[in-house]
Design a protein around this motif. Structure first.
Motif, PDB file in Angstrom:
ATOM      1  N   UNK A  84       0.798  -1.219   0.000  1.00 33.14           N
ATOM      2  CA  UNK A  84       0.000   0.000   0.000  1.00 33.14           C
ATOM      3  C   UNK A  84       0.835   1.274   0.000  1.00 33.14           C
ATOM      4  N   UNK A  85       2.153   1.157   0.145  1.00 31.79           N
ATOM      5  CA  UNK A  85       3.002   2.332   0.304  1.00 31.79           C
ATOM      6  C   UNK A  85       3.393   2.942  -1.035  1.00 31.79           C
ATOM      7  N   UNK A  86       2.397   3.516  -1.736  1.00 38.37           N
ATOM      8  CA  UNK A  86       2.652   4.110  -3.043  1.00 38.37           C
ATOM      9  C   UNK A  86       3.617   5.285  -2.917  1.00 38.37           C
ATOM     10  N   UNK A  87       3.426   6.108  -1.892  1.00 42.48           N
ATOM     11  CA  UNK A  87       4.283   7.284  -1.718  1.00 42.48           C
ATOM     12  C   UNK A  87       5.731   6.864  -1.507  1.00 42.48           C
ATOM     13  N   UNK A  88       5.943   5.824  -0.690  1.00 45.93           N
ATOM     14  CA  UNK A  88       7.306   5.348  -0.461  1.00 45.93           C
ATOM     15  C   UNK A  88       7.939   4.844  -1.749  1.00 45.93           C
ATOM     16  N   UNK A  89       7.154   4.176  -2.578  1.00 45.84           N
ATOM     17  CA  UNK A  89       7.696   3.674  -3.847  1.00 45.84           C
ATOM     18  C   UNK A  89       8.109   4.830  -4.751  1.00 45.84           C
ATOM     19  N   UNK A  90       7.249   5.846  -4.839  1.00 48.77           N
ATOM     20  CA  UNK A  90       7.548   7.014  -5.686  1.00 48.77           C
ATOM     21  C   UNK A  90       8.785   7.738  -5.180  1.00 48.77           C
ATOM     22  N   UNK A  91       8.842   7.964  -3.869  1.00 46.56           N
ATOM     23  CA  UNK A  91      10.008   8.645  -3.280  1.00 46.56           C
ATOM     24  C   UNK A  91      11.267   7.827  -3.525  1.00 46.56           C
ATOM     25  N   UNK A  92      11.166   6.512  -3.355  1.00 43.76           N
ATOM     26  CA  UNK A  92      12.317   5.649  -3.578  1.00 43.76           C
ATOM     27  C   UNK A  92      12.822   5.729  -4.999  1.00 43.76           C
ATOM     28  N   UNK A  93      11.934   5.724  -5.963  1.00 41.14           N
ATOM     29  CA  UNK A  93      12.340   5.827  -7.361  1.00 41.14           C
ATOM     30  C   UNK A  93      12.964   7.184  -7.654  1.00 41.14           C
ATOM     31  N   UNK A  94      12.393   8.241  -7.068  1.00 36.66           N
ATOM     32  CA  UNK A  94      12.955   9.576  -7.282  1.00 36.66           C
ATOM     33  C   UNK A  94      14.355   9.692  -6.686  1.00 36.66           C
TER      34      UNK A  94
END
Length: 253
Positions: A84-94
């Motif tokens: 469910x951690x979409x924000x963490x995934x996006x931040x990680x990719x950035x």
């Protein structure tokens, strides 16, 4: 060559399961229980790739990854995230993660991601620098020997996948490249390309190159066909180029 994986995971069940599975697949695996000591660990032990859990005590995976990238460490990293951690995934990719796997996961999925990232890095890091002259477009300059991208003379940090993708675009400027062609040039003929790494690389390139990534001038989409690199950064150039090419093809027949 035996690849060495560093698994940073605080859950002993997941840690032992992944370690045993990867070892059975022929990898050397070492473990770390927290992100707190990752930077220091990499100074004394250099793995081929890091599998990094996000949710950990003391220092979480996002903070540990950020510390590495700020220090200029370009080691390949795959994040383990909660589904469910979409924000963490996006931040990680950035921040420069190469890929991510959502928990709960099948170890075979993680293995596939590891193989893809290693293949990509192995294919785009040559043994010797290329003797290609610098390439300039807009405010940017690509230096192939030092593997750098400069914007107005200031160095921009690029992940290996981003540099490789940009290099292909530069070498094939004003040529429509399909996703299959891009993946083949990145990884070699006959390699399966079901992961998201190409999307991630293009997404990151647009965030670095474009004033407005939602309306790209340099890396333009040709709907239904692929992408085209437009060095002069003219909006709508992709559509005009495709139309002119179609007319020329018809006239030739």
């Amino acid at each position: 060559m035996t690849h060495h994986i560093l698994l940073v995971e605080d859950d002993p069940v997941v840690r032992d399961l992944v370690r045993e599975f990867l070892q059975l697949e022929g990898y050397d695996v070492s473990v770390l229980h927290s992100g707190k000591g990752l930077k220091r660990r990499l100074q004394v032990e250099r793995p081929t790739l890091v599998v990094l859990d996000i949710m950990m005590p003391e220092k979480d995976g996002i903070s540990a990854l950020k510390e590495l990238r700020v220090a200029g460490d370009d080691i390949p990293v795959i994040l383990l995230t909660a589904r469910a951690d979409v924000i963490d995934r996006v931040v990680g990719l950035e921040l420069g993660a190469d890929d991510y796997v959502a928990k709960p996961f099948d170890p075979r999925e993680l293995l596939a991601r590891i193989r893809t990232v290693l293949r990509r890095h192995g294919a785009i890091v040559p043994g010797a620098p290329e003797n290609l002259p610098p390439y300039r477009f807009g405010r940017f300059e690509v230096n192939f020997s030092s593997r750098e991208l400069l914007r107005d003379g200031e160095r921009i940090m690029l992940r290996s996948g981003e540099f490789a993708t940009l290099k292909i675009f530069v070498k094939h400027a004003m040529t429509v490249l399909s996703r299959a062609q891009l993946n083949e040039k990145l990884r070699g003929h006959g390699v399966t390309y079901r992961d998201r790494s190409l999307d991630v690389s293009i997404w990151r390139l647009r965030r670095l190159l474009e004033n407005d990534p939602s309306e790209p001038r340099y890396v333009q989409t040709v709907w239904g066909q692929g992408y085209i690199f437009v060095p002069h950064g003219e909006l709508g150039a992709a559509e005009r180029f495709v139309q002119e090419h179609a007319v020329q093809t018809l006239q030739a027949h």
